[in-house]
Design an enzyme around this catalytic site. Structure first.
Site, PDB file in Angstrom:
ATOM      1  CB  CYS A 142      -0.945  -0.002   1.205  1.00  0.00           C
ATOM      2  SG  CYS A 142      -0.124  -0.235   2.783  1.00  0.00           S
ATOM      3  CB  SER A 186      -8.922  -6.262  54.745  1.00  0.00           C
ATOM      4  OG  SER A 186      -9.366  -7.609  54.768  1.00  0.00           O
ATOM      5  CG  PHE A 211       1.029  -4.879  51.964  1.00  0.00           C
ATOM      6  CD1 PHE A 211       2.072  -5.160  52.817  1.00  0.00           C
ATOM      7  CD2 PHE A 211       0.975  -5.511  50.735  1.00  0.00           C
ATOM      8  CE1 PHE A 211       3.068  -6.046  52.449  1.00  0.00           C
ATOM      9  CE2 PHE A 211       1.965  -6.407  50.363  1.00  0.00           C
ATOM     10  CZ  PHE A 211       3.015  -6.677  51.230  1.00  0.00           C
ATOM     11  CB  VAL A 218     -10.207  -1.135  50.677  1.00  0.00           C
ATOM     12  CG1 VAL A 218     -10.868  -0.192  49.679  1.00  0.00           C
ATOM     13  CG2 VAL A 218      -8.856  -1.604  50.143  1.00  0.00           C
ATOM     14  CG  ASP A 267       0.321  -9.678  43.694  1.00  0.00           C
ATOM     15  OD1 ASP A 267       0.196 -10.902  43.512  1.00  0.00           O
ATOM     16  OD2 ASP A 267      -0.049  -9.105  44.732  1.00  0.00           O
TER      17      ASP A 267
END
Length: 616
Positions: free
Chosen positions: A142, A371, A374, A377, A481
């Site tokens: 193209c 939770s 660390f 919440v 993680d």
């Protein structure tokens, strides 16, 4: 008469996939170009090179740079193509200069061949040409092919000529890595190229202009402002008049892992990096001390602290080691200075986290919604908006680790990542103020709705996560993680990647940590064996996440111990096909679980494959 060797060197070759069922892979090969052939061989220590391929120059019909917006899935990022007979050979060079050298030489040797009239400037991928969307691999190109030029691709000029038309008072920045645009207003970046800085008022997105006059947004993390390599006085980490003993006193009093400075050495013109660490000594106990590393300079005016990692300027070297230890005892985490930084407006002191600080009194905290290892919440409200407030648990996470997660979140903007709104670091406990996701974590949501989610919904969930991870991959972030428990679901069932406590920014798609804890049942073999993380180890974890989705929230290897999981992986065993997954989806999972990282797909390719499955 023997053919004359023109060029030789190590590059990466993508498989030509001559058979429909052949796998896509990337192999390091030693290439030799002579006046008759282009040959490539496999070189292994202690063994003779094995010839893997040979192309007669007379059969070559096109040689051209590949210009693409997709992330390059191998560690050499500068592709070019050789079209011969009915096959496309994609070769990846280590830098743009090497790529141009090979393309020029090959064009010169083949310019009198029977050449194509037009070529494809982008990759053949996923059964179509990315440039023109044609689905026939041998379809006419193209773009017009120029045997003595570079098609329509505007090549970078030399630095001396590149900016001759610009005002010398303008600020220049250099791209630390390639960047493929995410939005329509973004500008693509090419590693090591210079750009004019137009606007740096936003903490994360700067406006720059390229050599062709195009302007757009780019992530701040992709750029380094241009300064002379010896002009390091502008940087917060440089301490000019300080002795070794004074540096040690200052860093020991700071007492934070990775606290560092650059100072003048006793030898004129030599600089030393001094860094504080608590890394265990020979007895295994913490041993607070300061290590000193000379910044060494090569004859070619390159700087390094470890032989493998060479940089053109000292600021580039420090920037790299701020993200990767790479031979040092610890990463350079926190610059320390004895200077009054407020007196010099040019010193680089900005901390992205400071610009996101919110008033704790503006936060209204509600019930606990989650939770983890660390932190807790909590549901909350901030400035009339429903938010999630992640609060650190005292003793579970250091202040610096908590701020590191905040720093990472301030640098990431994508619709499939949980968005940070602000931080509270001036009081205890510190907290992150984030986008609220009504339906909680993905693993719990899958279990709660088991038997009620359609196959289309399950596929869409995987698509959402792959889109967010493709953005992280293109931004040189690794999550480390990734799992269903670390993704969240909004009220309209949109899934977003969250929990960046272990995420890392890497400049060469590889991060090795000797002190990392990781979830074995989601981890790739190279992580388990060598603590070696990369975007390809994230891909492995994504395969496990897909397995979780199609098993509606089941825990992988739920009846096996970590030791048993490791033993089964060493035997080549993998998770079994989920009942709800099609054979095609399970093949994608198995692709993610290839033993060799380079054999796994990129997230960009996974996103493409999943999107094709979702098409009606």
């Amino acid at each position: 008469m023997y053919p004359r060797v023109i060029l030789k060197g190590t590059m990466i070759k993508k498989s030509q996939q001559k058979r429909r069922t052949s796998p896509c892979n990337y192999k390091e090969r030693f290439f030799v170009l002579d006046t008759q052939e282009l040959k490539y061989s496999e070189r292994r220590p202690g063994k003779k090179p094995t010839l893997k391929g040979c192309i007669l120059l007379s059969r070559i019909r096109c040689v051209e740079i590949v210009c693409s917006d997709v992330p390059i899935p191998c560690h050499y990022k500068y592709p070019f193509q050789v079209f011969h007979d009915s096959y496309y050979l994609y070769i990846f060079a280590p830098d743009n200069d090497v790529r141009l050298k090979w393309v020029r030489a090959l064009k010169e040797e083949t310019k009198y061949n029977q050449l194509v009239v037009k070529y494809h400037p982008n990759f053949w991928m996923g059964g179509r040409w990315r440039c023109c969307q044609q689905t026939e691999k041998l379809a006419a190109g193209c773009q017009e092919y120029c045997p003595e030029g570079y098609g329509s691709v505007a090549l970078p000029k030399t630095p001396e000529l590149q900016w001759s038309s610009y005002d010398p008072g303008q600020r220049l920045v250099m791209a630390l890595r390639d960047y493929a645009p995410i939005g329509a207003s973004d500008l693509p970046l090419e590693k090591d190229q210079e750009y004019v800085l137009m606007d740096s008022s936003h903490p994360e997105w700067w406006t720059v202009r390229d050599v062709r006059g195009k302007t757009g947004f780019v992530p701040r993390t992709c750029l380094l402002e241009k300064t002379a390599s010896t002009n390091i006085d502008r940087f917060e980490w440089y301490n000019k008049d300080i002795t070794r003993a004074q540096a040690e006193d200052l860093l020991m009093s700071e007492g934070k892992e990775g606290a560092f400075m650059v100072r003048d050495s006793r030898h004129a013109g030599v600089y030393t990096v001094s860094v504080f660490t608590k890394a265990p000594g020979s007895n295994g106990e913490k041993n607070p001390r300061v290590k000193h590393y000379h910044i060494r300079e090569t004859k070619g005016s390159g700087f390094y602290l470890a032989e493998r990692y060479l940089f053109l300027t000292i600021p580039e070297l420090i920037n790299y080691h701020q993200h990767n230890a790479a031979g040092l005892i610890t990463r350079l985490r926190k610059p320390v200075s004895q200077r009054d930084l407020s007196q010099n407006p040019y010193i680089h002191t900005e901390d992205a986290v400071d610009q996101w600080e919110v008033n704790r009194e503006e936060l209204i905290l509600g019930k606990e919604v989650g939770s983890g290892q660390f932190g807790l919440v909590l549901e909350g409200r901030w400035r009339g908006r429903k938010v999630a407030v992640k609060m650190g648990i005292e003793g579970a996470m250091s202040e610096e680790e908590f701020k590191e997660e905040a720093r990472i979140m301030t640098r990431l903007f994508h619709s499939k990542l949980v968005q940070l709104y602000g931080v509270c670091t001036q009081c205890s406990p510190m907290c992150l103020v984030c986008e609220f996701m009504e339906n909680g974590c993905l693993s719990d949501y899958l279990r709660a709705w088991k038997g009620h989610l359609s196959s289309k919904t399950l596929l869409t969930m995987c698509l959402d996560v792959s889109e967010g991870m493709a953005y992280l991959e293109s931004s040189n972030f690794i999550h480390r993680d990734l799992a269903a428990r670390n993704c969240l679901v909004s009220k309209n069932n949109e899934v977003k990647v969250a929990d960046f406590g272990m995420a890392r920014f890497v400049l060469d798609d590889e991060y090795k940590s000797l002190h990392s804890k990781f979830p074995v049942k989601w981890s790739a073999p190279e992580v388990i064996r060598f603590c070696k993380f990369s975007s390809k180890s994230d891909v492995w974890s994504f395969g496990v996440l897909m397995w979780e989705v199609y098993n509606e929230g089941r825990i992988p290897h739920e009846h096996s111990t970590n030791t048993e999981v490791i033993e089964s992986l060493n035997k080549g065993l993998r998770l079994l096909k989920p009942r709800l997954a099609t054979e095609t989806l399970y093949l994608l999972m198995e692709w993610c679980w290839k033993e060799i990282p380079e054999d796994r797909p990129s997230f960009a390719l996974l996103l493409h494959q999943l999107a094709s499955l979702s098409d009606p």
